[in-house]
Design an enzyme around this catalytic site. Structure first.
Site, PDB file in Angstrom:
ATOM      1  N   ASN A   9       0.894  -1.349   0.022  1.00  0.00           N
ATOM      2  CA  ASN A   9       0.111  -0.074  -0.065  1.00  0.00           C
ATOM      3  C   ASN A   9       0.869   1.283  -0.220  1.00  0.00           C
ATOM      4  O   ASN A   9       1.557   1.494   0.826  1.00  0.00           O
ATOM      5  CB  ASN A   9      -1.035  -0.104   1.317  1.00  0.00           C
ATOM      6  CG  ASN A   9      -1.618   1.190   1.410  1.00  0.00           C
ATOM      7  OD1 ASN A   9      -1.814   2.121   0.500  1.00  0.00           O
ATOM      8  ND2 ASN A   9      -2.189   1.431   2.807  1.00  0.00           N
ATOM      9  N   LYS A  11       0.024   4.248  -0.181  1.00  0.00           N
ATOM     10  CA  LYS A  11      -0.444   5.657   0.495  1.00  0.00           C
ATOM     11  C   LYS A  11      -0.182   6.750  -0.353  1.00  0.00           C
ATOM     12  O   LYS A  11      -0.363   6.614  -1.716  1.00  0.00           O
ATOM     13  CB  LYS A  11       0.086   5.791   1.801  1.00  0.00           C
ATOM     14  CG  LYS A  11      -0.160   4.224   2.647  1.00  0.00           C
ATOM     15  CD  LYS A  11       0.226   4.422   4.207  1.00  0.00           C
ATOM     16  CE  LYS A  11      -0.090   3.138   4.869  1.00  0.00           C
ATOM     17  NZ  LYS A  11       0.010   3.212   6.303  1.00  0.00           N
ATOM     18  N   HIS A  95      -9.428   1.190   4.758  1.00  0.00           N
ATOM     19  CA  HIS A  95      -7.955   1.243   5.376  1.00  0.00           C
ATOM     20  C   HIS A  95      -8.461   2.183   6.790  1.00  0.00           C
ATOM     21  O   HIS A  95      -9.272   3.000   6.741  1.00  0.00           O
ATOM     22  CB  HIS A  95      -6.999   1.639   4.740  1.00  0.00           C
ATOM     23  CG  HIS A  95      -5.732   1.733   5.197  1.00  0.00           C
ATOM     24  ND1 HIS A  95      -5.287   2.633   6.199  1.00  0.00           N
ATOM     25  CD2 HIS A  95      -4.487   0.810   5.233  1.00  0.00           C
ATOM     26  CE1 HIS A  95      -4.096   2.387   6.559  1.00  0.00           C
ATOM     27  NE2 HIS A  95      -3.498   1.289   5.730  1.00  0.00           N
ATOM     28  N   GLU A  97      -6.820   4.558   7.965  1.00  0.00           N
ATOM     29  CA  GLU A  97      -6.443   5.980   7.867  1.00  0.00           C
ATOM     30  C   GLU A  97      -7.551   6.502   7.099  1.00  0.00           C
ATOM     31  O   GLU A  97      -8.082   7.637   7.296  1.00  0.00           O
ATOM     32  CB  GLU A  97      -5.112   6.115   7.011  1.00  0.00           C
ATOM     33  CG  GLU A  97      -4.023   5.876   7.741  1.00  0.00           C
ATOM     34  CD  GLU A  97      -2.764   5.195   6.949  1.00  0.00           C
ATOM     35  OE1 GLU A  97      -2.763   5.334   5.654  1.00  0.00           O
ATOM     36  OE2 GLU A  97      -1.902   4.717   7.610  1.00  0.00           O
ATOM     37  N   GLU A 167      -5.332  -5.173  10.629  1.00  0.00           N
ATOM     38  CA  GLU A 167      -4.221  -4.224  10.857  1.00  0.00           C
ATOM     39  C   GLU A 167      -4.702  -3.550  12.291  1.00  0.00           C
ATOM     40  O   GLU A 167      -5.493  -2.467  12.412  1.00  0.00           O
ATOM     41  CB  GLU A 167      -4.462  -2.918   9.746  1.00  0.00           C
ATOM     42  CG  GLU A 167      -4.057  -3.728   8.340  1.00  0.00           C
ATOM     43  CD  GLU A 167      -3.421  -2.753   7.498  1.00  0.00           C
ATOM     44  OE1 GLU A 167      -2.544  -2.934   6.944  1.00  0.00           O
ATOM     45  OE2 GLU A 167      -4.210  -1.463   7.152  1.00  0.00           O
ATOM     46  N   GLY A 173       2.574   1.892  10.769  1.00  0.00           N
ATOM     47  CA  GLY A 173       3.627   3.116  10.648  1.00  0.00           C
ATOM     48  C   GLY A 173       4.209   3.497  11.992  1.00  0.00           C
ATOM     49  O   GLY A 173       4.899   4.508  12.085  1.00  0.00           O
ATOM     50  N   SER A 213       3.638  -2.502  10.382  1.00  0.00           N
ATOM     51  CA  SER A 213       4.860  -2.581  10.499  1.00  0.00           C
ATOM     52  C   SER A 213       5.506  -3.987  10.270  1.00  0.00           C
ATOM     53  O   SER A 213       6.551  -4.354  10.957  1.00  0.00           O
ATOM     54  CB  SER A 213       5.301  -2.218  11.911  1.00  0.00           C
ATOM     55  OG  SER A 213       4.768  -0.837  12.380  1.00  0.00           O
TER      56      SER A 213
HETATM   57  P1  PGA Z   1       3.051  -0.115   7.642  1.00  0.00           P
HETATM   58  O1  PGA Z   1       1.601   0.274   7.084  1.00  0.00           O
HETATM   59  O2  PGA Z   1       3.574  -1.193   7.338  1.00  0.00           O
HETATM   60  O3  PGA Z   1       3.665   1.217   7.389  1.00  0.00           O
HETATM   61  O4  PGA Z   1       2.794  -0.166   9.272  1.00  0.00           O
HETATM   62  C1  PGA Z   1       0.570  -0.844   6.920  1.00  0.00           C
HETATM   63  C2  PGA Z   1      -0.673  -0.417   6.187  1.00  0.00           C
HETATM   64  O5  PGA Z   1      -1.170   0.968   6.626  1.00  0.00           O
HETATM   65  O6  PGA Z   1      -1.396  -1.016   5.408  1.00  0.00           O
END
Ligand code: PGA
Length: 253
Positions: A9, A11, A95, A97, A167, A173, A213
């Protein structure tokens, strides 16, 4: 045996020229990987070009969002058909976010899942609890609510086309990865819930990715868990070598 699926992803990263350069490198680096389903999810603006470059390779292309209406006065939104015409096969839905910053709800997630399936896109649907919810012992309640909502109104045949991504929001992140045991516990819970909602058959066939992560250094432990079928990757998918290394781990299963 469920095939592992690793999706990157991106982003809000990479301009068009960066995206083009990146996937040209990526397709060479990943050329020999055959056991894992691999997907990249660029921003809308580079979807078309990325899809053309990755056409007939072992890397699929997905978008990061879609709207649940076919067309109309929805400034700034994008439809399933627009994504298909840009060469998309997958779409990330719900997601955290989007849920946190753009007011997506369990209901809009469900509407988007319906639209994606109606148009032939493969949804990767995200669920996960906030840190406060985990600390308050609400993880399973939150997951149950999200899972029931996302599947609402779907036939078993439609449900079988989904990929889910668990997640934990506190792990996204942050560098704070869930322990393999913490992740497995939730994945098993989700699978049991799918068995209750549909059938054991369905529950055993739908893939559940872990996200938060995940990187090459922790992927083996996570992917060894019986109910973890891949990863939704943010940070570690942005450099060709870190994404390649992670997929190499997945190929070992
Ligand atoms: P990350 O993000 O691997 O940077 O933690 C995962 C995601 O948001 O899908």
């Amino acid at each position: 045996m469920r095939r592992k699926i690793i999706a990157g992803n991106w982003k809000m990263h990479k301009t068009n020229s960066e995206a083009i350069q990146f996937v040209k490198m990526l397709k060479v680096k990943l050329i020999n990987f055959k056991k894992t389903d691999i997907v990249v999810c660029p921003t809308f603006t580079s979807l078309s070009q990325v899809s053309q470059i990755l056409d007939s390779t072992n890397i699929g292309v997905g978008a990061q969002n879609l709207h649940y209406e076919d067309k109309g006065a929805f400034t700034g939104e994008i439809s399933a058909e627009m994504l298909l015409s840009a060469g998309c096969e997958f779409v990330i839905i719900g997601h955290s976010e989007r849920r946190q910053y753009f007011n997506e709800t369990d209901q809009t997630v469900n509407q988007k899942v319906h639209k994606a399936l109606e148009k032939g896109l493969k949804p990767i649907v995200c669920i996960g609890e906030l840190l406060e919810e985990r600390e308050d012992n609400q993880t399973m309640n939150v997951i149950e609510r999200q899972v029931r909502a996302l599947f609402a109104g779907l036939s078993e045949e439609q449900a079988s086309k989904l990929v889910l991504a668990y997640e934990p929001v506190w792990a996204i992140g942050t560098g704070k990865v869930a322990s393999p045991e913490q992740a497995q516990e939730v994945h098993a819970f989700i699978r049991n819930l799918m068995a209750e909602l549909y059938s054991n058959n369905l529950a055993q066939s739908v893939r559940i990715q872990y996200g938060g992560s995940m990187k090459a250094a922790n992927a083996k432990e996570l992917l060894s868990q019986p109910d973890i079928d891949g990863g939704l990757i943010g940070g570690a998918c942005l450099e060709p070598d870190s994404f390649r290394d992670l997929i190499e781990v997945a190929e070992g299963f």
